[in-house]
Design a protein around this motif. Structure first.
Motif, mmCIF file in Angstrom:
data_model
loop_
_atom_site.group_PDB
_atom_site.id
_atom_site.type_symbol
_atom_site.label_atom_id
_atom_site.label_comp_id
_atom_site.label_asym_id
_atom_site.label_seq_id
_atom_site.Cartn_x
_atom_site.Cartn_y
_atom_site.Cartn_z
ATOM 1 N N GLU A 1 -31.722 -0.424 7.881
ATOM 2 C CA GLU A 1 -30.694 -1.447 7.684
ATOM 3 C C GLU A 1 -29.601 -0.915 6.761
ATOM 4 O O GLU A 1 -28.428 -1.198 6.957
ATOM 5 N N VAL B 1 -30.175 -14.826 10.984
ATOM 6 C CA VAL B 1 -29.177 -13.935 11.580
ATOM 7 C C VAL B 1 -27.966 -14.751 12.056
ATOM 8 O O VAL B 1 -26.837 -14.267 12.016
ATOM 9 N N LEU C 1 -23.814 -14.067 11.573
ATOM 10 C CA LEU C 1 -23.200 -13.778 12.872
ATOM 11 C C LEU C 1 -22.041 -14.742 13.124
ATOM 12 O O LEU C 1 -20.972 -14.344 13.589
ATOM 13 N N VAL D 1 -29.190 -7.917 8.251
ATOM 14 C CA VAL D 1 -30.449 -8.637 8.405
ATOM 15 C C VAL D 1 -30.895 -8.671 9.867
ATOM 16 O O VAL D 1 -32.060 -8.880 10.173
ATOM 17 N N ALA D 2 -29.928 -8.426 10.784
ATOM 18 C CA ALA D 2 -30.282 -8.434 12.205
ATOM 19 C C ALA D 2 -31.029 -7.162 12.605
ATOM 20 O O ALA D 2 -31.729 -7.154 13.615
ATOM 21 N N LEU E 1 -24.425 -8.391 8.305
ATOM 22 C CA LEU E 1 -25.258 -8.542 9.500
ATOM 23 C C LEU E 1 -26.473 -7.630 9.499
ATOM 24 O O LEU E 1 -27.210 -7.579 10.470
ATOM 25 N N ALA F 1 -35.967 -15.646 12.256
ATOM 26 C CA ALA F 1 -34.784 -14.793 12.179
ATOM 27 C C ALA F 1 -33.548 -15.476 12.752
ATOM 28 O O ALA F 1 -32.423 -15.137 12.373
ATOM 29 N N ASN G 1 -34.441 -14.242 2.543
ATOM 30 C CA ASN G 1 -34.149 -13.106 3.413
ATOM 31 C C ASN G 1 -35.250 -12.054 3.334
ATOM 32 O O ASN G 1 -35.647 -11.487 4.342
#
Lengths: 355, 293
Positions: free
Chosen positions: B250, A128, A132, B266-267, B264, A124, B219
């Motif tokens: 999400e 991420v 970011l 995916v966080a 973002l 991740a 992803n």
């Protein structure tokens, strides 16, 4: 071959060899072309990144797919510090510490799961990290990235920029290699090896696998931060693309191909990371990923120990063929019974010391 | 309110895709104890095969069926000729092998079909239906239904058939399974084949939405791994539910939490993982494993 390795065992020979290498490393940049120096400096940068990965993956046995994130993070911290005219030593310290802190936090959570969960969580980090970095554009310059040319050769040195940068990489990278060498050969290294070998045995010996996994991951992140600083010294530009998923995977491939749990293997990994894409690009750019995947699989099949184990594998092969030719050559030469044979006979843990 | 429901439904549909890949990962893990990082890559290759067939005037449904069959064979071949050598060894090495496989397959797709986006025809019409004042795309409904059917078929296979029983036996204890006369090697090949076939279904369903590229499912792989961690490696239903939770959360976070936004999101699963890890280290549906030294 046996006599060569016997000579190699003498301490003064080793020290002389180290000295020769050091002298060559510090004289060579003066005579080499700018392009060669820059390529060498790049290799140095990624050799440090691969070394960090080796601490967590090679020595401690935790697959990390997020090492490139720490490189990118370190690079961004460096770029931010330089553009805001912070003291360069402070910037360097922050470029090491900030990734280490993040690495610590990630490991505290991920190492709880054990097994392959670290691999699944660390994947991740680059995924991420890229959005970011784009989002925090005040710090990172967004998609365009930031560039800073701060590592110019000072007047008094009389060097060209590329030479100065290579020297910086050699000195900082060399110190990191020396420190890491000491860590993995010392008591922490032994604890790492036991955790890697069998976590249950480790905990029954009073070695907390959790604590050492977190420690290894934190050290790896710190070294990743150093490589990020060096990345800015040499490449002078970073963007979210720096820490993309593909780069992260290539770093893992470079580590495995160079040689896992080996100091020399980390340098070979850096060589692979920089040079092989250049070669495959020269052949056909659309083939790069295919060739890299194929090379990785071939190495895992043929040389599971990585390139660093190539000489050993060759020696073993030669000895086997010699033994097959006739009984004249005894399978165990005197030198190997006295413990100075090739590393093939030595236990796995000693491999670290010879690398 | 309508927007909220819509987001939930769309989240379920994308969650189903993650769920399919997560199921494939669990299937392989149950049989061999490995995590296959190439699962998404293999699904992309299957989607490319289906797409390539449609450009040669093969009807879409037939093309997808052929690609599922192709995937099954590919999975079995990969198990037999690549993974078997590493399966009972060091799991870290085996994981690196699957990473190499991912790079290789991505490279093959990029080399054969370039890295440009390709338009994959949708299995479902593009329209929307209105349910209780919420317009829901037919694609969302179709995707979710197909995944639910696949999940039920898989569950039926494991519970109701001899083959499923044998697969489970191999998963639980390969040695005893071999002693009772089960062809362990062949069953492992079938396990990998089924996992790859399941991935192919996911690939064909997601390709129209994302447009086909070699890295299309990178992803999705991350989400699937997150679902596997959250759901626990031992529970097929757990990972699908976790995948749905991730998909919905999400989607909601992207719209309702300003900082996260679309790029973002995916966080989100990883924030979730951190929270769950602190509360329940064995995963939402996993069981605590007790180790004896």
């Amino acid at each position: 071959m046996a006599s060569a390795s016997a000579v190699w065992q003498r301490p003064w020979v080793r020290w002389a060899a180290v000295l020769v290498v050091l002298v060559v490393l510090f004289v060579a940049p003066l005579g080499l072309s700018e392009f060669t120096n820059q390529t060498l400096a790049r290799i140095g940068v990624f050799a440090v990144a691969v070394l960090g990965l080796n601490v967590v993956m090679g020595y401690t046995g935790q697959v990390s797919l997020g090492q490139i994130f720490f490189l990118g993070f370190g690079a961004y911290v460096t770029a931010y510090g330089v553009t805001n005219d912070w003291n360069i030593v402070l910037t360097f310290a922050l470029a090491c510490l900030a990734p280490a802190v993040v690495g610590l936090l990630v490991a505290l959570a991920a190492a709880r799961l054990g097994g392959l969960a670290i691999a699944m969580v660390t994947i991740a980090l680059p995924i991420v990290g890229v959005p970011l970095a784009k989002r925090l554009s005040d710090f990172t310059g967004g998609s365009e990235g930031t560039s800073t040319a701060f590592a110019k050769a000072p007047e008094w040195s009389g060097l060209f920029d590329d030479q100065w940068q290579l020297y910086l990489v050699l000195v900082i990278g060399g110190i990191v290699y020396l420190l890491t060498h000491n860590v993995v050969r010392g008591k922490y290294g032994r604890a790492f090896a036991i955790v890697k070998g069998n976590e249950n045995v480790a905990s029954s010996m009073g070695i907390s696998p959790y604590r050492y996994k977190v420690l290894a991951f934190t050290i790896a992140s710190l070294i990743g931060g150093v490589s990020g600083f060096l990345y800015m010294v040499v490449i002078q530009y970073t963007s979210p693309e720096t820490m993309s998923f593909g780069h992260s995977i290539n770093l893992v491939a470079a580590m495995v191909i160079g040689g896992s749990a080996s100091i020399v293997g980390s340098i070979l990994g850096g060589l692979y990371y920089v040079l092989v894409p250049q070669l495959t690009n020269a052949v056909d750019p659309s083939l790069t990923a295919l060739l890299q995947g194929a090379i990785l699989l071939v190495v895992l099949f043929v040389l599971p120990g990585g390139l660093v184990s190539l000489p050993r594998a060759l020696t073993r092969g030669r000895r086997r063929s010699r033994a097959a030719r006739g009984p004249a050559a005894p399978p165990t030469t005197p030198s190997s019974t006295t413990g100075s044979g090739t590393a093939a006979e030595q236990p796995e843990t000693e491999r670290q010391g010879h690398a | 309110m309508g927007k909220f429901v819509q987001l939930v439904v769309d989240g379920l549909s994308t969650g189903s895709i993650y769920g399919a890949i997560a199921l494939a990962i669990v299937l392989v893990n149950q049989a061999t104890g490995l995590i296959n990082f190439a699962q998404g890559g293999m699904a992309v290759l299957a989607a490319y095969v289906a797409w390539w067939l449609t450009t040669h005037d093969v009807p879409l449904v037939l093309a997808i069926l052929i690609s599922i069959l192709f995937s099954f064979v590919l999975g079995a071949v990969v198990e037999r000729w690549l993974m078997r050598r590493f399966e009972r060894g060091d799991p870290d090495t085996a994981v690196v092998v699957t990473i190499g496989l991912l790079t290789l397959i991505t490279g093959i797709c990029g080399w054969l079909w370039t890295y440009n986006n390709q338009q994959f025809p949708s299995l479902f019409p593009l329209g929307t239906v209105s349910v209780l004042g919420v317009s829901i795309s037919i694609r969302s409904i179709g995707t979710t239904l197909v995944i639910i059917v696949a999940m039920l078929l898989l569950q039926g296979l494991f519970v109701g058939t001899k083959l499923g029983l044998a697969l489970r036996a191999v998963a639980i204890n390969p040695q005893s399974a071999a002693f009772s006369g089960l062809p362990v090697g062949r069953l492992l090949m079938v396990g990998w084949g089924l996992a790859a076939a399941l991935g192919a279904v996911a690939g064909a369903l997601v390709a129209p939405q994302l447009t086909l590229t070699p890295g299309m499912l990178d992803n999705a792989l991350v989400y699937a791994l997150a679902a596997v961690i959250l759901g626990g490696l031992t529970s097929p239903i757990g990972v699908v539910v976790a995948a749905w939770i991730i998909g919905v959360l999400e989607n909601l976070a992207a719209v309702y939490v300003d900082f996260i936004g679309f790029d973002l999101k995916v966080a989100v699963p990883f924030i979730l993982i951190f929270v769950v890890l602190i509360v329940r280290p064995q995963g939402l549906f996993g069981r605590k494993v007790v180790v004896r030294v």
